[in-house]
Design an enzyme around this catalytic site. Structure first.
Site, short mmCIF file in Angstrom:
data_model
loop_
_atom_site.label_atom_id
_atom_site.label_comp_id
_atom_site.label_asym_id
_atom_site.label_seq_id
_atom_site.Cartn_x
_atom_site.Cartn_y
_atom_site.Cartn_z
N SER A 14 0.82 -1.21 0.00
CA SER A 14 0.00 0.00 0.00
C SER A 14 0.86 1.27 0.00
CB SER A 14 -0.90 0.02 1.23
OG SER A 14 -1.52 1.28 1.33
N SER A 16 -0.59 4.15 0.88
CA SER A 16 -1.23 5.09 1.80
C SER A 16 -0.31 5.52 2.94
CB SER A 16 -2.53 4.49 2.35
OG SER A 16 -3.48 4.43 1.32
N LYS A 63 -14.35 -3.22 1.96
CA LYS A 63 -15.07 -1.95 1.80
C LYS A 63 -16.58 -2.09 2.00
CE LYS A 63 -11.88 0.51 -1.28
NZ LYS A 63 -11.79 1.30 -2.51
N ASN A 83 -14.53 3.60 2.33
CA ASN A 83 -13.05 3.51 2.31
C ASN A 83 -12.40 4.38 3.38
OD1 ASN A 83 -13.28 6.08 1.20
ND2 ASN A 83 -11.50 5.79 -0.11
N ASP A 98 -13.47 7.71 -2.68
CA ASP A 98 -13.07 7.37 -4.05
C ASP A 98 -13.82 8.24 -5.06
OD1 ASP A 98 -11.22 5.38 -3.40
OD2 ASP A 98 -12.77 3.83 -3.29
N ALA A 123 -16.80 -2.48 -14.18
CA ALA A 123 -17.98 -2.31 -13.32
C ALA A 123 -17.77 -3.01 -11.97
CB ALA A 123 -19.23 -2.84 -14.03
N ARG A 146 -16.70 -6.67 -19.14
CA ARG A 146 -16.58 -8.04 -19.66
C ARG A 146 -17.82 -8.85 -19.28
NH1 ARG A 146 -11.73 -11.51 -17.23
NH2 ARG A 146 -12.94 -11.02 -15.35
N THR A 147 -18.18 -8.83 -18.00
CA THR A 147 -19.40 -9.49 -17.56
C THR A 147 -20.54 -8.49 -17.74
OG1 THR A 147 -18.09 -10.67 -15.91
CG2 THR A 147 -20.48 -10.71 -15.61
N SER A 149 -23.71 -8.46 -17.39
CA SER A 149 -24.76 -8.28 -16.38
C SER A 149 -24.34 -7.25 -15.33
CB SER A 149 -25.08 -9.62 -15.72
OG SER A 149 -23.91 -10.16 -15.14
N LYS A 150 -23.02 -7.17 -15.06
CA LYS A 150 -22.56 -6.18 -14.07
C LYS A 150 -22.61 -4.77 -14.64
CE LYS A 150 -18.88 -7.25 -11.56
NZ LYS A 150 -17.53 -7.83 -11.32
P1 NAP Z 1 -12.72 -5.45 -8.95
O1 NAP Z 1 -13.86 -4.99 -8.12
O2 NAP Z 1 -12.20 -6.85 -8.77
O3 NAP Z 1 -13.16 -5.28 -10.51
C1 NAP Z 1 -12.30 -5.70 -11.53
C2 NAP Z 1 -12.83 -5.17 -12.87
O4 NAP Z 1 -11.87 -5.52 -13.88
C3 NAP Z 1 -14.15 -5.79 -13.30
O5 NAP Z 1 -14.85 -4.85 -14.06
C4 NAP Z 1 -13.66 -6.96 -14.17
O6 NAP Z 1 -14.60 -7.42 -15.09
C5 NAP Z 1 -12.51 -6.32 -14.89
N1 NAP Z 1 -11.56 -7.27 -15.43
C6 NAP Z 1 -10.67 -8.02 -14.73
N2 NAP Z 1 -9.94 -8.77 -15.60
C7 NAP Z 1 -10.38 -8.47 -16.85
C8 NAP Z 1 -10.03 -8.91 -18.16
N3 NAP Z 1 -9.05 -9.81 -18.36
N4 NAP Z 1 -10.67 -8.37 -19.21
C9 NAP Z 1 -11.66 -7.46 -19.03
N5 NAP Z 1 -12.05 -7.01 -17.81
C10 NAP Z 1 -11.42 -7.51 -16.74
O7 NAP Z 1 -11.47 -4.51 -8.80
P2 NAP Z 1 -11.47 -2.92 -8.49
O8 NAP Z 1 -11.33 -2.69 -7.04
O9 NAP Z 1 -12.62 -2.31 -9.22
O10 NAP Z 1 -10.08 -2.48 -9.15
C11 NAP Z 1 -9.91 -2.38 -10.55
C12 NAP Z 1 -8.58 -1.67 -10.84
O11 NAP Z 1 -8.63 -0.33 -10.37
C13 NAP Z 1 -7.37 -2.32 -10.14
O12 NAP Z 1 -6.27 -2.28 -11.03
C14 NAP Z 1 -7.11 -1.42 -8.95
O13 NAP Z 1 -5.75 -1.39 -8.57
C15 NAP Z 1 -7.53 -0.07 -9.51
N6 NAP Z 1 -7.96 0.86 -8.47
C16 NAP Z 1 -7.36 2.06 -8.45
C17 NAP Z 1 -7.76 3.00 -7.51
C18 NAP Z 1 -7.10 4.35 -7.49
O14 NAP Z 1 -7.27 5.08 -6.52
N7 NAP Z 1 -6.35 4.71 -8.53
C19 NAP Z 1 -8.78 2.70 -6.60
C20 NAP Z 1 -9.38 1.45 -6.66
C21 NAP Z 1 -8.96 0.53 -7.61
P3 NAP Z 1 -15.63 -8.58 -14.69
O15 NAP Z 1 -16.74 -7.90 -13.94
O16 NAP Z 1 -16.06 -9.16 -15.99
O17 NAP Z 1 -14.89 -9.57 -13.83
#
Ligand code: NAP
Length: 266
Positions: A14, A16, A63, A83, A98, A123, A146-147, A149-150
């Site tokens: 992290s 943070s 979260k 968060n 966020d 999503a 990708r999914t 429905s989400k």
């Molecule tokens: P999450 O809830 O697990 O969601 C993951 C997302 O990525 C879903 O939409 C998923 O699609 C998609 N995904 C994963 N693998 C994929 C693939 N091979 N092809 C297409 N789509 C794919 O994760 P999250 O918390 O939202 O985090 C997502 C990203 O944002 C991470 O890299 C995280 O580090 C970053 N993030 C950054 C911040 C920031 O402050 N900058 C804050 C939070 C998160 P499906 O629904 O189809 O599985």
């Protein structure tokens, strides 16, 4: 001394702690920021309250679970995720910074959101915060995931349109868009992109939530076509800035926090 912290799992990488401790140092505050990896997030929040912890950040996978232990504010309720927890009141209050983090990242780059057409890819948790941020700021939004429905469920929650992920659909969506945000994990520590380079154009501002690496393949492709870019560290920075300002009476020292963050990313 005020003790702040982050609960989640895993949290060893992290950013943070250095970001918040840079703020304490810049303002000469007697405070520390620690990382904790509890197995029971609700018990952890109750325990932190009993211990006199001043504030907690919460990350994946807790979260949603901590909602049970806090009084969520309107935004945390809307996003369905907390968060940032503030212990200064009678009951711990839960916030979601966020959303404001996304809005302040755009504002910092002088990018207006009102009446703009935005495409969001993703999503999951980050996608949900981005979707609320963009819609609350007055953007028209199309969500692709990708999914499917989400994407459909999130679009229904924020009054957006939705679609799946394939090159043709994304190219059509981006063609007349002003803003593109990636909130999938595609591109994280890899050279992949969720959106084909051919879909990008010079009139776009492209934000990536992914911050490892800072210049993702998506942002490199966007720069190559002349689009403006906002990397993922800006969202991370401004959610931290908003958390700091929930917890203290100070205006956050944004430059010091940003420098601490960026010195640990490449
Ligand atoms: P999450 O809830 O697990 O969601 C993951 C997302 O990525 C879903 O939409 C998923 O699609 C998609 N995904 C994963 N693998 C994929 C693939 N091979 N092809 C297409 N789509 C794919 O994760 P999250 O918390 O939202 O985090 C997502 C990203 O944002 C991470 O890299 C995280 O580090 C970053 N993030 C950054 C911040 C920031 O402050 N900058 C804050 C939070 C998160 P499906 O629904 O189809 O599985």
């Amino acid at each position: 001394m005020d003790v702040y912290g982050l609960i989640g799992s895993p949290i060893e990488h992290s950013l943070s702690p250095p970001m918040h401790e840079a703020a304490y140092e810049a303002l000469d505050l007697d405070a520390r920021y620690v990382t904790l990896e509890p197995t029971d997030p609700v018990a952890a929040v109750n325990g932190a309250d009993a211990l006199g912890i001043a504030g907690l950040n919460v990350t994946i996978p807790y979260k949603q679970a901590v909602l049970e232990a806090v009084e969520p504010d309107a935004m945390a309720q809307r996003v369905g995720a907390v968060n940032t927890i503030d212990f200064s009141g009678a009951r711990p209050t839960g916030h979601n910074t966020d959303v404001i983090g996304v809005q302040r990242a755009f504002a910092h780059h002088d990018v207006a959101l009102s009446d703009q057409t935005a495409v969001l890819v993703g999503a999951g948790g980050a996608g949900r915060a981005v979707a609320v941020a963009l819609r609350d700021a007055g953007a028209r939004l199309r969500i692709h995931n990708r999914t499917e429905s989400k994407a459909k469920a999130l679009a229904a929650d924020v009054d957006a349109t939705w679609g799946g992920i394939n090159d043709e659909t994304l190219a059509t969506a981006c063609a007349d868009a002003d803003i593109l945000v990636n909130a999938t994990s595609v591109g994280m520590e890899s050279d992949e992109t969720p959106v084909p380079a051919a879909a990008l154009h010079a009139d776009l501002t492209v934000m990536d939530a992914v911050y490892r690496p800072l210049e993702t393949r998506l942002l490199a492709d966007a720069t190559a076509v002349g689009a403006d870019t906002i990397d993922g560290a800006w969202m991370l920075l401004f959610q931290g800035v908003a958390a700091f300002e929930h917890w203290t009476d100070h205006t956050a020292p944004v430059d010091a926090m940003n420098a601490a963050l960026r010195s640990r990313l490449e």
